[in-house]
Design an enzyme around this catalytic site. Structure first.
Site, PDB file in Angstrom:
ATOM      1  N   ASP A 141     102.605 -31.544  -4.327  1.00  0.00           N
ATOM      2  CA  ASP A 141     103.048 -31.299  -2.959  1.00  0.00           C
ATOM      3  C   ASP A 141     104.027 -32.391  -2.559  1.00  0.00           C
ATOM      4  O   ASP A 141     103.696 -33.576  -2.624  1.00  0.00           O
ATOM      5  CB  ASP A 141     101.832 -31.293  -2.024  1.00  0.00           C
ATOM      6  CG  ASP A 141     102.141 -30.686  -0.672  1.00  0.00           C
ATOM      7  OD1 ASP A 141     103.144 -29.954  -0.552  1.00  0.00           O
ATOM      8  OD2 ASP A 141     101.373 -30.936   0.270  1.00  0.00           O
ATOM      9  N   HIS A 148     109.339 -33.703   9.701  1.00  0.00           N
ATOM     10  CA  HIS A 148     107.876 -33.805   9.624  1.00  0.00           C
ATOM     11  C   HIS A 148     107.456 -35.255   9.387  1.00  0.00           C
ATOM     12  O   HIS A 148     106.561 -35.775  10.052  1.00  0.00           O
ATOM     13  CB  HIS A 148     107.350 -32.913   8.498  1.00  0.00           C
ATOM     14  CG  HIS A 148     105.891 -33.069   8.207  1.00  0.00           C
ATOM     15  ND1 HIS A 148     104.896 -32.678   9.096  1.00  0.00           N
ATOM     16  CD2 HIS A 148     105.237 -33.600   7.135  1.00  0.00           C
ATOM     17  CE1 HIS A 148     103.706 -32.945   8.579  1.00  0.00           C
ATOM     18  NE2 HIS A 148     103.887 -33.514   7.389  1.00  0.00           N
ATOM     19  N   GLU A 214      99.600 -26.112   7.339  1.00  0.00           N
ATOM     20  CA  GLU A 214     100.911 -26.702   7.100  1.00  0.00           C
ATOM     21  C   GLU A 214     101.826 -25.606   6.574  1.00  0.00           C
ATOM     22  O   GLU A 214     101.543 -25.000   5.534  1.00  0.00           O
ATOM     23  CB  GLU A 214     100.843 -27.876   6.113  1.00  0.00           C
ATOM     24  CG  GLU A 214     100.255 -29.128   6.738  1.00  0.00           C
ATOM     25  CD  GLU A 214     100.474 -30.398   5.903  1.00  0.00           C
ATOM     26  OE1 GLU A 214     100.724 -30.283   4.683  1.00  0.00           O
ATOM     27  OE2 GLU A 214     100.389 -31.502   6.476  1.00  0.00           O
ATOM     28  N   GLU A 216     104.555 -24.364   4.575  1.00  0.00           N
ATOM     29  CA  GLU A 216     105.292 -24.857   3.419  1.00  0.00           C
ATOM     30  C   GLU A 216     105.813 -23.674   2.610  1.00  0.00           C
ATOM     31  O   GLU A 216     105.410 -22.532   2.798  1.00  0.00           O
ATOM     32  CB  GLU A 216     104.385 -25.714   2.515  1.00  0.00           C
ATOM     33  CG  GLU A 216     103.739 -26.890   3.234  1.00  0.00           C
ATOM     34  CD  GLU A 216     103.213 -27.975   2.302  1.00  0.00           C
ATOM     35  OE1 GLU A 216     103.559 -27.950   1.092  1.00  0.00           O
ATOM     36  OE2 GLU A 216     102.470 -28.850   2.778  1.00  0.00           O
ATOM     37  N   ASP A 248      99.313 -25.130   3.311  1.00  0.00           N
ATOM     38  CA  ASP A 248      98.539 -26.262   2.791  1.00  0.00           C
ATOM     39  C   ASP A 248      97.556 -26.717   3.871  1.00  0.00           C
ATOM     40  O   ASP A 248      97.775 -27.706   4.572  1.00  0.00           O
ATOM     41  CB  ASP A 248      99.498 -27.392   2.410  1.00  0.00           C
ATOM     42  CG  ASP A 248      98.790 -28.506   1.666  1.00  0.00           C
ATOM     43  OD1 ASP A 248      97.853 -28.212   0.912  1.00  0.00           O
ATOM     44  OD2 ASP A 248      99.196 -29.678   1.834  1.00  0.00           O
ATOM     45  N   ARG A 252      92.705 -33.088   9.456  1.00  0.00           N
ATOM     46  CA  ARG A 252      93.388 -34.332   9.819  1.00  0.00           C
ATOM     47  C   ARG A 252      92.438 -35.506  10.009  1.00  0.00           C
ATOM     48  O   ARG A 252      92.802 -36.651   9.732  1.00  0.00           O
ATOM     49  CB  ARG A 252      94.193 -34.129  11.099  1.00  0.00           C
ATOM     50  CG  ARG A 252      95.224 -33.028  11.017  1.00  0.00           C
ATOM     51  CD  ARG A 252      96.264 -33.291   9.948  1.00  0.00           C
ATOM     52  NE  ARG A 252      97.275 -32.228   9.902  1.00  0.00           N
ATOM     53  CZ  ARG A 252      98.229 -32.179   8.993  1.00  0.00           C
ATOM     54  NH1 ARG A 252      98.303 -33.098   8.034  1.00  0.00           N
ATOM     55  NH2 ARG A 252      99.104 -31.198   9.001  1.00  0.00           N
ATOM     56  N   GLN A 255      91.365 -36.617   6.532  1.00  0.00           N
ATOM     57  CA  GLN A 255      92.536 -37.223   5.900  1.00  0.00           C
ATOM     58  C   GLN A 255      92.824 -38.622   6.432  1.00  0.00           C
ATOM     59  O   GLN A 255      93.088 -39.554   5.664  1.00  0.00           O
ATOM     60  CB  GLN A 255      93.744 -36.305   6.159  1.00  0.00           C
ATOM     61  CG  GLN A 255      95.054 -36.755   5.531  1.00  0.00           C
ATOM     62  CD  GLN A 255      96.228 -35.845   5.927  1.00  0.00           C
ATOM     63  OE1 GLN A 255      96.056 -34.772   6.495  1.00  0.00           O
ATOM     64  NE2 GLN A 255      97.437 -36.284   5.621  1.00  0.00           N
ATOM     65  N   LYS A 268      92.687 -32.241   2.093  1.00  0.00           N
ATOM     66  CA  LYS A 268      93.627 -31.227   1.617  1.00  0.00           C
ATOM     67  C   LYS A 268      93.014 -30.241   0.621  1.00  0.00           C
ATOM     68  O   LYS A 268      93.378 -29.070   0.612  1.00  0.00           O
ATOM     69  CB  LYS A 268      94.797 -31.918   0.896  1.00  0.00           C
ATOM     70  CG  LYS A 268      95.623 -32.811   1.780  1.00  0.00           C
ATOM     71  CD  LYS A 268      96.558 -31.999   2.644  1.00  0.00           C
ATOM     72  CE  LYS A 268      97.536 -32.889   3.387  1.00  0.00           C
ATOM     73  NZ  LYS A 268      98.518 -32.082   4.124  1.00  0.00           N
ATOM     74  N   THR A 272      94.402 -24.255  -0.480  1.00  0.00           N
ATOM     75  CA  THR A 272      95.846 -24.127  -0.279  1.00  0.00           C
ATOM     76  C   THR A 272      96.160 -22.673  -0.580  1.00  0.00           C
ATOM     77  O   THR A 272      95.829 -22.181  -1.660  1.00  0.00           O
ATOM     78  CB  THR A 272      96.611 -25.037  -1.271  1.00  0.00           C
ATOM     79  OG1 THR A 272      96.155 -26.382  -1.121  1.00  0.00           O
ATOM     80  CG2 THR A 272      98.107 -24.965  -1.040  1.00  0.00           C
ATOM     81  N   GLU A 379     101.694 -31.618  14.732  1.00  0.00           N
ATOM     82  CA  GLU A 379     102.967 -31.885  15.408  1.00  0.00           C
ATOM     83  C   GLU A 379     103.128 -31.036  16.671  1.00  0.00           C
ATOM     84  O   GLU A 379     103.589 -31.529  17.691  1.00  0.00           O
ATOM     85  CB  GLU A 379     104.127 -31.594  14.452  1.00  0.00           C
ATOM     86  CG  GLU A 379     104.187 -32.531  13.270  1.00  0.00           C
ATOM     87  CD  GLU A 379     105.070 -31.986  12.171  1.00  0.00           C
ATOM     88  OE1 GLU A 379     104.529 -31.282  11.279  1.00  0.00           O
ATOM     89  OE2 GLU A 379     106.284 -32.230  12.195  1.00  0.00           O
TER      90      GLU A 379
END
Lengths: 432, 432
Positions: A141, A148, A214, A216, A248, A252, A255, A268, A272, A379
């Site tokens: 990844d 970002h 996420e 992606e 993904d 948080r 993490q 994570k 995925t 975000e």
């Protein structure tokens, strides 16, 4: 590699005898590959999407349709994954695409006028179940959206230290977990884990309170490389087969507590998700465009001329449990990425690291320059400080149980779309 | 799982009719599994090491020797990797071990007195070429030596902030690269890459000036787990098949520049070497011992009674190009590790991450409490500040071209050793 602008399989005027609406993601200009089966216990086969149908490529191979390509009689569609085809290289990719494109054209009678053949190789999409398209050896990844990285850095370290000193030199990436890459439609339980304690207290343990998506995209490696032999940036395109949408999923709070000093791990690797149809680089060729200006200029091993970005519009929608419909919460574009796929692959192998057919390399979260283009709840809600108001009512800081996240994306041609379908999944309550 | 102390296959008094010296790593108490072939184009087979011989387990299976075990007639040794055997579970592991142990005993005539059978299933080690024992799906590297984490943290952040706040709560780990895990004996080119620039200058690019080894051990996962279903710490032992020696080669200058914020990447993935013989947990059972005191006590999901450490003495030796012989530069022990394998696996899956048969989970650098037990050049030379004087002359900060690093390790029994053989590899000059 057929990067000529006049590749006949990309001609906007091409039409298939299979009906395809202008909003369909799967016109004759696309021809993405996937793995499917019709009944639960049936052997998996390889197919190409066309409109609302799947063309059974394994059956075409059985009947010798690719015998005149560079493959000769060699079987590459006779398995439960695309890996053998990925390994066969760009000449095979291009010639197989040409055969399939011709076969599906409205001015080509071979399949159009043979009802028996049509019945055996064209299957309505509603009758197939999609499977993982690729056996993924390694999943990497990247972190290639400058926006970002800046957003996350600003939240964690303040505006003046947002970007790490290496960011504009290194296409930063890390190794992900291949085992937990799952197909679109797989629902995931809210992960359980440790999060940051207050002071010296024991860390809280329980269901994550900050589950996120996420936005992606990722590419699959075609022919591999040998350990100790870098892939130069000029060679990179010959090693990139095609792309999928990627979600993904992230936790948080887990993490944040775990990631120092070796990077994200349990935050994570609980899942995925990828979309089932792999869109070839050849189909995406007409949508290449300029990427962001790279200043400072990249080191020579990362320097290449020509359009390295691709204009792929992407949307994320969220549907809460019991909600009437999905609401779009983010609109972004793959072209925003600071580092290109060729730069990612050249960087990944410059130290001699080998890659194998079917390796997945994801982009990192694709955030754009405006707040409505941010590709994660982290975000969009600015770390949970500004809840996202859903257009139909309700708000979110992070994902709630029952939330369904769906990512879709396509390149807009003149009267047609080269699309990726979607990747979707729901967050289920934590297991007890 | 046969964790009884009186497991007959572990009896110190057992002797094989195959001659085994007291210093051999492969007495009848060990019986490690590997994959070998006799001639270059021959099909790979599965074997067990006994003294200076390899017992051809695939041939034994062909002849029905395991038909009376729980495997029945099912073939698990009929491939080029141990994965099917790993997946078969602890009852099969234990019963197959019992069959092989009995067959090799000095008081069992079946094989001992059948010259024809002996000739076809006992092969001198000098005539075989070892192969990768396992097809590794995912490779995870932990960071379980408190001493190593403290040493590195002291160098990078000073003594007062050496350990990260999460260290005593989280068995920190990260995803490694499975494709570049190679077998002992594979030489690796010095990797090329970016390193930290002075100020705002462009980062230097070229061959790493800080190539290092990392003394590690790793375990292979047996039966896998389902996505979303954690393996509890009580269940962990049933999912751990056995162990190998690991050298997690590292390029410290590349790593230092790239690793923020997502962890090590190109500083690691140019190669990770493993030893060819997989020593089963059953063979290691008699050498279980107490590990370090864990204070604060771990969270409940990481708490378990009983001896979780294993007393495995490990040595690293270095031989420079043109040098007369290898010199031991580190003596450590697997028992020093703060986090146990059961804790690693329970942690890895607590969020629902799935594991698969053949996944490799490495320990992280195994440094002990004294400077001669540090498991990397980074620590032995204290970041390059205190060059290591080689006993036979010369000194090293990091590895030089032509240096051969060899790791060996064994459990010392009463008159016998349950050993791992070795993992060895040389650093070749950077490719031009």
């Amino acid at each position: 590699m057929s990067s000529e602008m006049n590749n006949p399989t990309n001609d906007a005027a091409l039409r298939s005898f299979v009906p395809v609406s202008p909003e369909s993601h799967f016109p004759i200009q696309n021809l993405p590959y996937g793995v499917f089966r019709c009944a639960h216990n049936e052997r998996s086969r390889i197919g190409v999407a066309i409109g609302e149908f799947v063309l059974d490529v394994t059956a075409l191979e059985d009947r010798g349709f690719f015998d005149q390509t560079v493959l000769g009689g060699r079987r590459v569609f006779d398995g439960s994954s695309l890996n053998a085809f990925l390994a066969s290289g760009h000449t095979a990719w291009s010639e197989v695409r040409a055969v399939i494109s011709r076969l599906l054209r409205d001015d080509e009678p071979r399949l159009r006028d043979d009802a028996g053949l049509r019945d055996s190789v064209l299957i309505p999409m509603g009758r197939v179940e999609m499977r993982m398209p690729v056996a993924i050896g390694d999943y990497t990844d990247f972190y290639s959206s400058r926006e970002h990285a800046t957003n996350v850095g600003t939240m964690f370290r303040g505006k003046d230290n947002a970007l790490m000193p290496n960011y504009l030199w290194v296409p930063v990436g890390y190794h992900g977990r291949a085992s937990s890459v799952v197909l679109s439609g797989t629902d995931l339980h809210r992960p359980v884990g440790q999060s940051s304690p207050d002071g010296n207290a024991a860390p809280p343990f329980g269901p994550s309170q900050a589950v996120d998506f996420e936005l992606e995209m990722g590419f699959f490696v075609g022919p591999g490389s040998e350990l100790g032999r870098p892939i130069s940036i000029e060679e990179a395109r010959e090693h990139i087969f095609g792309m999928v949408l990627v979600n993904d999923w992230s936790a948080r709070d887990i993490q944040k507590w775990e990631y120092v000093p070796l990077g994200p791990f349990l935050g994570k690797n609980f899942g995925t998700s990828i979309s089932p149809w792999v869109v070839s680089m050849e189909a995406l060729e007409p949508f290449r465009c300029e990427g962001p200006v790279q200043e400072p200029g990249p080191l020579p091993y990362l320097s290449i001329q020509g359009n390295q970005a691709i204009d792929i519009g992407i949307e994320v929608s969220l549907r809460g449990e019991g909600s009437d419909g999905a609401e779009v919460i983010c609109r972004s574009n793959f072209r925003h990425l600071y580092w290109s796929m060729a730069q990612q692959l050249a960087h990944h192998t410059v130290n001699g690291c080998d890659v194998r057919p079917g390796d997945l390399m994801a982009s990192g979260t694709i955030s754009g320059p405006t707040p409505d283009s941010y590709g994660s709840m982290l975000e969009l809600s600015w770390g949970g400080q500004k809840p996202v108001t859903l257009p139909g009512g309700g708000e979110r800081r992070f994902l709630e149980d029952g939330d369904r996240v769906t990512i879709t994306g396509w390149c807009q041609g003149d009267g047609y779309r080269v699309g990726f379908g979607e990747v979707t999944g729901r967050i289920l309550p934590a297991r007890r």
